[in-house]
Design a protein around this motif. Structure first.
Motif, PDB file in Angstrom:
ATOM      1  N   THR A   1      52.160  -7.570   3.225  1.00  0.00           N
ATOM      2  CA  THR A   1      52.320  -7.162   1.829  1.00  0.00           C
ATOM      3  C   THR A   1      52.554  -8.368   0.930  1.00  0.00           C
ATOM      4  O   THR A   1      52.014  -8.448  -0.180  1.00  0.00           O
ATOM      5  CB  THR A   1      53.483  -6.162   1.689  1.00  0.00           C
ATOM      6  OG1 THR A   1      53.178  -4.988   2.467  1.00  0.00           O
ATOM      7  CG2 THR A   1      53.688  -5.760   0.237  1.00  0.00           C
ATOM      8  N   LYS A   2      53.354  -9.335   1.388  1.00  0.00           N
ATOM      9  CA  LYS A   2      53.591 -10.545   0.598  1.00  0.00           C
ATOM     10  C   LYS A   2      52.301 -11.309   0.358  1.00  0.00           C
ATOM     11  O   LYS A   2      52.049 -11.803  -0.741  1.00  0.00           O
ATOM     12  CB  LYS A   2      54.618 -11.435   1.292  1.00  0.00           C
ATOM     13  CG  LYS A   2      56.049 -10.942   1.155  1.00  0.00           C
ATOM     14  CD  LYS A   2      57.025 -11.864   1.826  1.00  0.00           C
ATOM     15  CE  LYS A   2      58.456 -11.359   1.657  1.00  0.00           C
ATOM     16  NZ  LYS A   2      59.445 -12.226   2.326  1.00  0.00           N
ATOM     17  N   ARG A   3      51.475 -11.391   1.376  1.00  0.00           N
ATOM     18  CA  ARG A   3      50.209 -12.099   1.197  1.00  0.00           C
ATOM     19  C   ARG A   3      49.283 -11.340   0.256  1.00  0.00           C
ATOM     20  O   ARG A   3      48.552 -11.942  -0.544  1.00  0.00           O
ATOM     21  CB  ARG A   3      49.539 -12.318   2.551  1.00  0.00           C
ATOM     22  CG  ARG A   3      50.302 -13.252   3.464  1.00  0.00           C
ATOM     23  CD  ARG A   3      49.427 -13.727   4.597  1.00  0.00           C
ATOM     24  NE  ARG A   3      50.182 -14.435   5.612  1.00  0.00           N
ATOM     25  CZ  ARG A   3      49.643 -14.978   6.696  1.00  0.00           C
ATOM     26  NH1 ARG A   3      48.339 -14.864   6.901  1.00  0.00           N
ATOM     27  NH2 ARG A   3      50.383 -15.615   7.577  1.00  0.00           N
ATOM     28  N   LEU A   4      49.296 -10.029   0.343  1.00  0.00           N
ATOM     29  CA  LEU A   4      48.438  -9.216  -0.515  1.00  0.00           C
ATOM     30  C   LEU A   4      48.823  -9.332  -1.978  1.00  0.00           C
ATOM     31  O   LEU A   4      47.977  -9.222  -2.869  1.00  0.00           O
ATOM     32  CB  LEU A   4      48.503  -7.749  -0.081  1.00  0.00           C
ATOM     33  CG  LEU A   4      47.842  -7.409   1.260  1.00  0.00           C
ATOM     34  CD1 LEU A   4      48.215  -5.989   1.675  1.00  0.00           C
ATOM     35  CD2 LEU A   4      46.336  -7.558   1.189  1.00  0.00           C
ATOM     36  N   THR A   5      50.099  -9.542  -2.242  1.00  0.00           N
ATOM     37  CA  THR A   5      50.582  -9.619  -3.622  1.00  0.00           C
ATOM     38  C   THR A   5      50.717 -11.056  -4.114  1.00  0.00           C
ATOM     39  O   THR A   5      51.292 -11.300  -5.171  1.00  0.00           O
ATOM     40  CB  THR A   5      51.942  -8.922  -3.757  1.00  0.00           C
ATOM     41  OG1 THR A   5      52.875  -9.497  -2.832  1.00  0.00           O
ATOM     42  CG2 THR A   5      51.824  -7.434  -3.487  1.00  0.00           C
ATOM     43  N   GLY A   6      50.201 -12.016  -3.337  1.00  0.00           N
ATOM     44  CA  GLY A   6      50.267 -13.407  -3.759  1.00  0.00           C
ATOM     45  C   GLY A   6      51.605 -14.039  -3.496  1.00  0.00           C
ATOM     46  O   GLY A   6      51.922 -15.098  -4.034  1.00  0.00           O
ATOM     47  N   GLY A   7      52.434 -13.406  -2.653  1.00  0.00           N
ATOM     48  CA  GLY A   7      53.778 -13.904  -2.377  1.00  0.00           C
ATOM     49  C   GLY A   7      53.805 -14.903  -1.252  1.00  0.00           C
ATOM     50  O   GLY A   7      52.798 -15.267  -0.663  1.00  0.00           O
ATOM     51  N   SER A   8      55.003 -15.341  -0.945  1.00  0.00           N
ATOM     52  CA  SER A   8      55.204 -16.324   0.116  1.00  0.00           C
ATOM     53  C   SER A   8      56.593 -16.157   0.690  1.00  0.00           C
ATOM     54  O   SER A   8      57.524 -15.777  -0.010  1.00  0.00           O
ATOM     55  CB  SER A   8      55.056 -17.746  -0.430  1.00  0.00           C
ATOM     56  OG  SER A   8      55.440 -18.705   0.525  1.00  0.00           O
TER      57      SER A   8
ATOM     58  N   ARG B   1      51.883 -16.760 -11.620  1.00  0.00           N
ATOM     59  CA  ARG B   1      52.955 -16.395 -12.535  1.00  0.00           C
ATOM     60  C   ARG B   1      52.868 -14.915 -12.921  1.00  0.00           C
ATOM     61  O   ARG B   1      53.889 -14.236 -13.072  1.00  0.00           O
ATOM     62  CB  ARG B   1      52.891 -17.283 -13.780  1.00  0.00           C
ATOM     63  CG  ARG B   1      53.888 -16.908 -14.883  1.00  0.00           C
ATOM     64  CD  ARG B   1      55.317 -17.060 -14.417  1.00  0.00           C
ATOM     65  NE  ARG B   1      56.258 -16.484 -15.363  1.00  0.00           N
ATOM     66  CZ  ARG B   1      56.867 -17.178 -16.341  1.00  0.00           C
ATOM     67  NH1 ARG B   1      56.609 -18.465 -16.490  1.00  0.00           N
ATOM     68  NH2 ARG B   1      57.720 -16.584 -17.143  1.00  0.00           N
ATOM     69  N   SER B   2      51.660 -14.407 -13.090  1.00  0.00           N
ATOM     70  CA  SER B   2      51.499 -13.012 -13.505  1.00  0.00           C
ATOM     71  C   SER B   2      52.094 -12.050 -12.486  1.00  0.00           C
ATOM     72  O   SER B   2      52.674 -11.019 -12.837  1.00  0.00           O
ATOM     73  CB  SER B   2      50.016 -12.695 -13.721  1.00  0.00           C
ATOM     74  OG  SER B   2      49.270 -12.922 -12.536  1.00  0.00           O
ATOM     75  N   ASN B   3      51.964 -12.387 -11.193  1.00  0.00           N
ATOM     76  CA  ASN B   3      52.530 -11.532 -10.152  1.00  0.00           C
ATOM     77  C   ASN B   3      54.058 -11.574 -10.183  1.00  0.00           C
ATOM     78  O   ASN B   3      54.723 -10.557  -9.977  1.00  0.00           O
ATOM     79  CB  ASN B   3      52.026 -11.961  -8.773  1.00  0.00           C
ATOM     80  CG  ASN B   3      50.556 -11.651  -8.570  1.00  0.00           C
ATOM     81  OD1 ASN B   3      50.021 -10.739  -9.198  1.00  0.00           O
ATOM     82  ND2 ASN B   3      49.896 -12.399  -7.707  1.00  0.00           N
ATOM     83  N   ALA B   4      54.596 -12.769 -10.444  1.00  0.00           N
ATOM     84  CA  ALA B   4      56.049 -12.902 -10.550  1.00  0.00           C
ATOM     85  C   ALA B   4      56.571 -12.120 -11.750  1.00  0.00           C
ATOM     86  O   ALA B   4      57.609 -11.445 -11.671  1.00  0.00           O
ATOM     87  CB  ALA B   4      56.435 -14.375 -10.651  1.00  0.00           C
ATOM     88  N   ASP B   5      55.856 -12.202 -12.875  1.00  0.00           N
ATOM     89  CA  ASP B   5      56.261 -11.475 -14.074  1.00  0.00           C
ATOM     90  C   ASP B   5      56.260  -9.970 -13.825  1.00  0.00           C
ATOM     91  O   ASP B   5      57.182  -9.256 -14.239  1.00  0.00           O
ATOM     92  CB  ASP B   5      55.320 -11.793 -15.241  1.00  0.00           C
ATOM     93  CG  ASP B   5      55.530 -13.194 -15.800  1.00  0.00           C
ATOM     94  OD1 ASP B   5      56.637 -13.735 -15.614  1.00  0.00           O
ATOM     95  OD2 ASP B   5      54.594 -13.732 -16.399  1.00  0.00           O
ATOM     96  N   ALA B   6      55.227  -9.482 -13.138  1.00  0.00           N
ATOM     97  CA  ALA B   6      55.125  -8.048 -12.867  1.00  0.00           C
ATOM     98  C   ALA B   6      56.251  -7.579 -11.960  1.00  0.00           C
ATOM     99  O   ALA B   6      56.833  -6.509 -12.154  1.00  0.00           O
ATOM    100  CB  ALA B   6      53.764  -7.737 -12.239  1.00  0.00           C
ATOM    101  N   TRP B   7      56.566  -8.411 -10.958  1.00  0.00           N
ATOM    102  CA  TRP B   7      57.636  -8.058 -10.019  1.00  0.00           C
ATOM    103  C   TRP B   7      58.990  -8.073 -10.715  1.00  0.00           C
ATOM    104  O   TRP B   7      59.819  -7.170 -10.524  1.00  0.00           O
ATOM    105  CB  TRP B   7      57.625  -9.026  -8.846  1.00  0.00           C
ATOM    106  CG  TRP B   7      58.589  -8.681  -7.735  1.00  0.00           C
ATOM    107  CD1 TRP B   7      59.647  -9.413  -7.317  1.00  0.00           C
ATOM    108  CD2 TRP B   7      58.568  -7.525  -6.910  1.00  0.00           C
ATOM    109  NE1 TRP B   7      60.288  -8.788  -6.278  1.00  0.00           N
ATOM    110  CE2 TRP B   7      59.646  -7.634  -6.006  1.00  0.00           C
ATOM    111  CE3 TRP B   7      57.736  -6.398  -6.839  1.00  0.00           C
ATOM    112  CZ2 TRP B   7      59.929  -6.655  -5.051  1.00  0.00           C
ATOM    113  CZ3 TRP B   7      58.015  -5.420  -5.876  1.00  0.00           C
ATOM    114  CH2 TRP B   7      59.090  -5.560  -5.002  1.00  0.00           C
TER     115      TRP B   7
END
Length: 325
Positions: A174-181, A207-213
Motif C-alpha cells: 500500500t505504501k508503494r502504491l501511494t508513493g510512500g516509503s 508532495r501532493s500525496n503527502a498533502d492528501a494524507w
C-alpha cells in the motif's frame, strides 16, 4: 487483463476454468513447499492429472513465471469462489514448517503484488486477518484483499512464516502504491540536548500525496504537519519532549486505523508560506505559534532550534522581539 511485465518465463497450464466470472479483488499467496525454480513451479501444473494450477510462480531466486493467464481462473486455493476473484501466487519455500521464504522470494512477492494492484486499478492492499470478516467484506473499487489457502482447506498454506507477515506485506504494498516509503527513524538530538519525539504517519515522494494524507488525518481530528527530508515529504503529528506523550498519540492514531511510529527526525518544514521575522516576533510576544509542530516558539535554546527548523534566522527574529519589548 494484461499479464505482469515482471514475468520472465511462461508455460501455460491446461488446468484452469477459462475466463473469470468475477473481477479481480483478491490476491492469494501460497507456499510451494520446496525451493523450486520459476520453471519448475510451472512444470508442476502441466499434467492434467494434477488438477491444480496457479496464475504466477516465484522461484527460489526471485524470478517470476506464469502458469495461468491473469484473465483466467486458476485451480489453486480449494475454493471456486476465491479463485474466480483472486490472483494466485505459488512461492518457493522451505520444505518444513514454518515454510519460510528467502529474501529474494519475498521481495518479488511484494513487487508482484504492487504490479497486480496497479494493473487492476487498486491503490490499497488489505489484510483483515480473519476468514469470516474477509469473506463478508465487500472491497471498495480501489481495494485489493489478501486471502489464504488454509481458510478453504485443511492445509497450513501459506505457512506460518508468511501468514505472520501478511500485515507487513499489505502495508508495504500500500505504501508503494501511494508513493510512500518506509522509514525507521534515527535519533536526532537538538543542540540543547533535548530530544523531541514526533509521531510519523507517512512518507511520500510526491508532495501532493503527502498533502492528501495530511488533509485526511486533519479531517479525522489529528493536527498534522509536513516536513521534507531525505527527498521525501513526511507527515508527522506533534513534537513531544516526553516519549510517553508521543506513545499516547501513536496509540490514538493506530486506534483510528492509521499506521504510525515514533521518530526523532524532524527535517525542514514544508508547510505554509514563510512569514516575516516581524510576524514571528509578534507570535513570540503573544505566546502563540503558527507552526503546527509546537504550541509556542518556546524560550532559549528551544526557540533557537524551532526557528531554525522552520527556516527562520533566530538572530533576525530576536531583533524584532527586542523592538516589541
Amino acid at each position: 487483463m494484461s499479464n505482469s511485465p515482471l514475468v520472465v518465463y511462461t508455460k501455460l497450464s491446461p488446468n484452469h476454468s477459462g475466463q473469470r466470472t468475477h473481477s479481480i479483488d483478491r490476491i492469494t499467496p501460497h507456499c510451494v513447499v520446496g525451493q523450486l525454480s520459476a520453471e519448475s513451479i510451472c512444470g508442476c501444473f502441466i499434467n492434467t492429472s494434477r488438477q491444480a494450477s496457479c496464475n504466477y510462480g516465484i522461484g527460489t531466486d526471485g524470478r517470476i513465471s506464469m502458469s495461468v493467464e491473469e484473465k483466467n481462473r486458476s485451480w489453486c486455493s480449494s475454493s471456486r469462489e476465491n479463485d474466480q476473484r483472486a490472483v494466485t501466487i505459488e512461492c518457493a519455500s522451505d520444505k518444513t514448517a514454518p515454510y519460510a521464504f528467502n529474501n529474494a522470494v519475498y521481495a518479488s512477492l511484494v513487487n508482484l503484488c504492487v504490479d497486480i494492484c496497479q494493473r487492476n486499478g487498486k491503490s490499497k492492499l488489505l489484510w483483515l486477518g480473519d476468514k469470516n470478516k474477509t469473506l463478508a467484506y465487500a472491497p471498495k473499487s480501489d481495494e485489493m484483499v489478501l486471502t489464504v489457502h488454509r481458510w478453504f482447506a485443511n492445509k497450513s498454506c501459506p505457512g506460518d512464516w508468511l501468514y505472520n507477515r501478511l500485515g507487513n506485506l499489505a502495508a508495504e504494498v500500500t505504501k508503494r502504491l501511494t508513493g510512500g516509503s518506509t522509514d525507521t527513524g534515527k535519533v536526532d538530538v537538538p543542540s540543547d540536548g533535548k530530544t523531541l519525539y514526533r509521531v510519523q504517519t507517512g512518507a511520500f515522494s510526491k508532495r501532493s500525496n503527502a498533502d492528501a494524507w495530511a488533509a485526511k488525518l486533519k479531517v479525522a481530528g489529528f493536527d498534522t504537519y509536513i516536513v521534507q527530508m531525505d527527498n521525501l515529504y513526511k507527515v508527522q503529528v506533534g513534537a513531544y519532549s516526553q516519549k510517553s506523550n508521543a506513545e499516547n498519540m501513536m496509540a490514538k492514531l493506530k486506534a483510528a486505523g492509521y499506521d504510525a511510529f515514533i521518530t526523532t527526525k524532524s527535517g525542514t518544514a514544508a508547510g505554509t508560506a514563510k512569514k516575516s521575522a516581524a510576524e514571528i516576533a509578534k507570535e513570540i510576544y503573544n505566546g502563540t505559534c503558527s507552526d503546527a509542530r509546537w504550541s509556542s516558539w518556546g524560550n532559549g535554546a528551544d526557540r533557537v532550534n524551532r526557528l531554525k527548523q522552520a527556516g527562520y534566522d533566530p538572530s533576525e527574529v530576536q531583533s524584532e522581539v527586542n523592538k516589541l519589548f
